[in-house]
Design a protein around this motif. Structure first.
Motif, PDB file in Angstrom:
ATOM      1  N   PHE A   1     -13.881  12.564  -2.973  1.00 51.50           N
ATOM      2  CA  PHE A   1     -12.825  12.522  -3.980  1.00 51.50           C
ATOM      3  C   PHE A   1     -13.371  11.992  -5.300  1.00 51.50           C
ATOM      4  CE2 PHE A   1      -9.219  11.083  -6.348  1.00 51.50           C
ATOM      5  CZ  PHE A   1      -8.153  11.885  -5.973  1.00 51.50           C
ATOM      6  N   VAL A   2     -14.145  10.909  -5.226  1.00 48.99           N
ATOM      7  CA  VAL A   2     -14.730  10.346  -6.448  1.00 48.99           C
ATOM      8  C   VAL A   2     -15.634  11.374  -7.115  1.00 48.99           C
ATOM      9  CG1 VAL A   2     -16.226   8.532  -7.368  1.00 48.99           C
ATOM     10  CG2 VAL A   2     -14.571   7.987  -5.577  1.00 48.99           C
ATOM     11  N   ASP A   3     -16.487  12.025  -6.320  1.00 49.06           N
ATOM     12  CA  ASP A   3     -17.373  13.052  -6.864  1.00 49.06           C
ATOM     13  C   ASP A   3     -16.588  14.187  -7.502  1.00 49.06           C
ATOM     14  OD1 ASP A   3     -19.238  11.443  -5.640  1.00 49.06           O
ATOM     15  OD2 ASP A   3     -19.740  12.882  -4.054  1.00 49.06           O
ATOM     16  N   GLY A   4     -15.477  14.553  -6.846  1.00 50.02           N
ATOM     17  CA  GLY A   4     -14.679  15.669  -7.340  1.00 50.02           C
ATOM     18  C   GLY A   4     -14.143  15.450  -8.737  1.00 50.02           C
ATOM     19  N   CYS A   5     -13.915  14.192  -9.112  1.00 46.63           N
ATOM     20  CA  CYS A   5     -13.422  13.907 -10.472  1.00 46.63           C
ATOM     21  C   CYS A   5     -14.450  14.309 -11.522  1.00 46.63           C
ATOM     22  CB  CYS A   5     -13.084  12.433 -10.614  1.00 46.63           C
ATOM     23  SG  CYS A   5     -11.605  11.922  -9.712  1.00 46.63           S
ATOM     24  N   PHE A   6     -15.743  14.177 -11.204  1.00 46.72           N
ATOM     25  CA  PHE A   6     -16.771  14.578 -12.164  1.00 46.72           C
ATOM     26  C   PHE A   6     -16.746  16.086 -12.389  1.00 46.72           C
ATOM     27  CE2 PHE A   6     -18.270  10.455 -10.796  1.00 46.72           C
ATOM     28  CZ  PHE A   6     -18.746   9.893 -11.976  1.00 46.72           C
ATOM     29  N   TYR A   7     -16.497  16.837 -11.321  1.00 48.90           N
ATOM     30  CA  TYR A   7     -16.358  18.285 -11.455  1.00 48.90           C
ATOM     31  C   TYR A   7     -15.133  18.616 -12.302  1.00 48.90           C
ATOM     32  CZ  TYR A   7     -19.737  19.189  -7.680  1.00 48.90           C
ATOM     33  OH  TYR A   7     -20.867  19.266  -6.910  1.00 48.90           O
TER      34      TYR A   7
ATOM     35  N   LEU B   1     -11.454  20.208  -4.605  1.00 52.77           N
ATOM     36  CA  LEU B   1     -11.421  19.975  -6.051  1.00 52.77           C
ATOM     37  C   LEU B   1     -10.020  20.191  -6.618  1.00 52.77           C
ATOM     38  CD1 LEU B   1     -14.763  21.575  -7.279  1.00 52.77           C
ATOM     39  CD2 LEU B   1     -14.272  19.186  -6.739  1.00 52.77           C
ATOM     40  N   LEU B   2      -9.325  21.201  -6.133  1.00 54.60           N
ATOM     41  CA  LEU B   2      -7.953  21.436  -6.566  1.00 54.60           C
ATOM     42  C   LEU B   2      -7.075  20.245  -6.201  1.00 54.60           C
ATOM     43  CD1 LEU B   2      -5.776  23.324  -7.730  1.00 54.60           C
ATOM     44  CD2 LEU B   2      -5.523  24.293  -5.438  1.00 54.60           C
ATOM     45  N   ARG B   3      -7.253  19.722  -5.004  1.00 54.86           N
ATOM     46  CA  ARG B   3      -6.468  18.570  -4.555  1.00 54.86           C
ATOM     47  C   ARG B   3      -6.784  17.326  -5.376  1.00 54.86           C
ATOM     48  NH1 ARG B   3      -7.784  15.085  -0.387  1.00 54.86           N
ATOM     49  NH2 ARG B   3      -9.101  16.559   0.772  1.00 54.86           N
ATOM     50  N   VAL B   4      -8.054  17.118  -5.701  1.00 56.01           N
ATOM     51  CA  VAL B   4      -8.456  15.972  -6.514  1.00 56.01           C
ATOM     52  C   VAL B   4      -7.755  16.008  -7.880  1.00 56.01           C
ATOM     53  CG1 VAL B   4     -10.382  14.965  -7.809  1.00 56.01           C
ATOM     54  CG2 VAL B   4     -10.673  15.562  -5.400  1.00 56.01           C
ATOM     55  N   GLY B   5      -7.810  17.155  -8.535  1.00 53.65           N
ATOM     56  CA  GLY B   5      -7.167  17.265  -9.842  1.00 53.65           C
ATOM     57  C   GLY B   5      -5.667  17.057  -9.762  1.00 53.65           C
ATOM     58  N   ARG B   6      -5.054  17.619  -8.752  1.00 55.79           N
ATOM     59  CA  ARG B   6      -3.603  17.474  -8.576  1.00 55.79           C
ATOM     60  C   ARG B   6      -3.226  16.010  -8.355  1.00 55.79           C
ATOM     61  NH1 ARG B   6      -2.928  21.195  -4.646  1.00 55.79           N
ATOM     62  NH2 ARG B   6      -3.214  19.678  -2.974  1.00 55.79           N
ATOM     63  N   ALA B   7      -3.983  15.318  -7.510  1.00 56.04           N
ATOM     64  CA  ALA B   7      -3.670  13.918  -7.211  1.00 56.04           C
ATOM     65  C   ALA B   7      -3.862  13.024  -8.428  1.00 56.04           C
ATOM     66  CB  ALA B   7      -4.547  13.428  -6.054  1.00 56.04           C
TER      67      ALA B   7
ATOM     68  N   ILE C   1       0.848  -1.194   0.000  1.00 50.87           N
ATOM     69  CA  ILE C   1       0.000   0.000   0.000  1.00 50.87           C
ATOM     70  C   ILE C   1       0.882   1.242   0.000  1.00 50.87           C
ATOM     71  CG2 ILE C   1      -1.764   1.293   1.255  1.00 50.87           C
ATOM     72  CD1 ILE C   1      -2.556  -1.386   2.591  1.00 50.87           C
ATOM     73  N   ASN C   2       0.608   2.154  -0.905  1.00 47.55           N
ATOM     74  CA  ASN C   2       1.268   3.463  -0.920  1.00 47.55           C
ATOM     75  C   ASN C   2       0.338   4.471  -0.242  1.00 47.55           C
ATOM     76  OD1 ASN C   2       3.694   2.954  -2.706  1.00 47.55           O
ATOM     77  ND2 ASN C   2       2.055   2.288  -4.086  1.00 47.55           N
ATOM     78  N   PRO C   3       0.588   4.855   1.016  1.00 48.29           N
ATOM     79  CA  PRO C   3      -0.274   5.837   1.679  1.00 48.29           C
ATOM     80  C   PRO C   3      -0.161   7.204   0.995  1.00 48.29           C
ATOM     81  CG  PRO C   3       1.142   4.671   3.245  1.00 48.29           C
ATOM     82  CD  PRO C   3       1.679   4.399   1.884  1.00 48.29           C
ATOM     83  N   ASP C   4      -1.298   7.868   0.826  1.00 47.94           N
ATOM     84  CA  ASP C   4      -1.316   9.115   0.068  1.00 47.94           C
ATOM     85  C   ASP C   4      -2.297  10.089   0.715  1.00 47.94           C
ATOM     86  OD1 ASP C   4      -1.594  11.149  -1.880  1.00 47.94           O
ATOM     87  OD2 ASP C   4      -1.152   9.745  -3.501  1.00 47.94           O
ATOM     88  N   ASP C   5      -1.770  11.132   1.352  1.00 49.65           N
ATOM     89  CA  ASP C   5      -2.617  12.123   2.021  1.00 49.65           C
ATOM     90  C   ASP C   5      -3.566  12.830   1.058  1.00 49.65           C
ATOM     91  OD1 ASP C   5      -1.526  11.647   4.532  1.00 49.65           O
ATOM     92  OD2 ASP C   5      -0.017  13.217   4.349  1.00 49.65           O
ATOM     93  N   GLU C   6      -3.180  12.984  -0.194  1.00 48.22           N
ATOM     94  CA  GLU C   6      -4.021  13.734  -1.134  1.00 48.22           C
ATOM     95  C   GLU C   6      -5.281  12.981  -1.540  1.00 48.22           C
ATOM     96  OE1 GLU C   6      -1.738  15.427  -4.413  1.00 48.22           O
ATOM     97  OE2 GLU C   6      -1.810  17.289  -3.236  1.00 48.22           O
ATOM     98  N   LEU C   7      -5.389  11.709  -1.192  1.00 46.48           N
ATOM     99  CA  LEU C   7      -6.593  10.933  -1.486  1.00 46.48           C
ATOM    100  C   LEU C   7      -7.627  11.040  -0.372  1.00 46.48           C
ATOM    101  CD1 LEU C   7      -4.968   7.680  -2.931  1.00 46.48           C
ATOM    102  CD2 LEU C   7      -6.048   9.535  -4.221  1.00 46.48           C
ATOM    103  N   GLN C   8      -7.358  11.848   0.654  1.00 48.39           N
ATOM    104  CA  GLN C   8      -8.279  11.978   1.780  1.00 48.39           C
ATOM    105  C   GLN C   8      -9.598  12.629   1.370  1.00 48.39           C
ATOM    106  OE1 GLN C   8      -6.579  14.060   5.097  1.00 48.39           O
ATOM    107  NE2 GLN C   8      -5.067  12.475   5.539  1.00 48.39           N
TER     108      GLN C   8
END
Length: 237
Positions: A158-164, A131-137, A82-89
């Protein structure tokens, strides 16, 4: 010249969490991990991934406990670290983290997401910041794994943010989402084929959303662990 292979990113929402059902504002402080049902959902997803022999090159997970616990089942099934990733929070709630929904309403009132730059409580993250974090990640994962398949355990927001980010749709356009626990959402970053117009850029393509074939008999209402613009209308009054 042959176009580069697409990059595939599978987004998995964590299993049902204690924060979902209490309900508690589930940031890092309020997240008590998965419920018994959530563990069963994660186990079934792991079995599905193993049985379908899906080739995954890298496994990532949000560092919130409910996501990390879900990822442990998938890591065992896939034989991957597992690669832990804070930006996926999930949306970071700030000082309301760990409060009950009732206590949150009493202190802060119902969240008003009509202003996307307003955090849900002091010290928290606004919807625009998420939303900015979602796009960056998503772009970071794409660049790190060009032509590969990535599975990322994350959260409904996060999943919803991808649609935006990639399709320009969301609650401000009269569109809502109900991302289920351990559902799979598949995105591909595709390059134009040789016979397509040269001006057609590479693009994100939605392959599937909310795939819960492995837990369809366990499906429950997709409650948020923090009140989100896409789910808050279903939150308890």
């Amino acid at each position: 010249m042959t176009s580069p292979a697409p990059t595939l990113i599978y987004l998995v929402r964590h299993g049902q969490s204690v924060a979902n059902v209490e309900p508690i504002i589930g940031g890092m402080r309020g997240d008590a991990g998965l419920t018994k049902l959530g563990r069963e959902q994660a186990r079934r997803l792991g079995e599905r991934l193993r049985s379908e022999a899906i080739k995954v090159d890298a496994l990532y997970a949000s560092t919130l406990p409910r996501a990390m616990q879900t990822a442990e089942y998938l890591a065992a099934a896939l034989g991957l670290p597992i690669n832990p990733d804070d930006e996926l929070q999930e949306l970071r709630p700030g000082e309301s983290d760990g409060m009950s929904w009732e206590a949150f309403l009493a202190k802060y009132g119902r969240p008003d997401f009509s202003n996307p730059h307003r955090p849900m409580s002091p010290g928290g993250e606004s919807w625009a910041e998420l939303l900015l974090r979602v796009g960056r990640a998503m772009h970071r994962l794409r660049d790190a794994h060009t032509g590969q398949t990535v599975l990322a355990v994350t959260h409904g927001g996060f999943v919803d943010g991808c649609f935006y980010q990639f399709m320009g749709v969301g609650h401000t356009y009269g569109v809502g989402f109900r991302t289920a626990n351990t559902s799979i959402t598949r995105w591909a970053y595709e390059f134009p084929d040789e016979d397509e117009p040269a001006e057609r850029p590479a693009r994100w393509v939605l392959l599937s959303y909310n795939d819960i074939a492995h837990v369809v008999d366990l499906a429950t209402v997709a409650e948020p662990a923090v009140p989100l613009p896409t789910e808050e209308s279903k939150a308890r009054s």
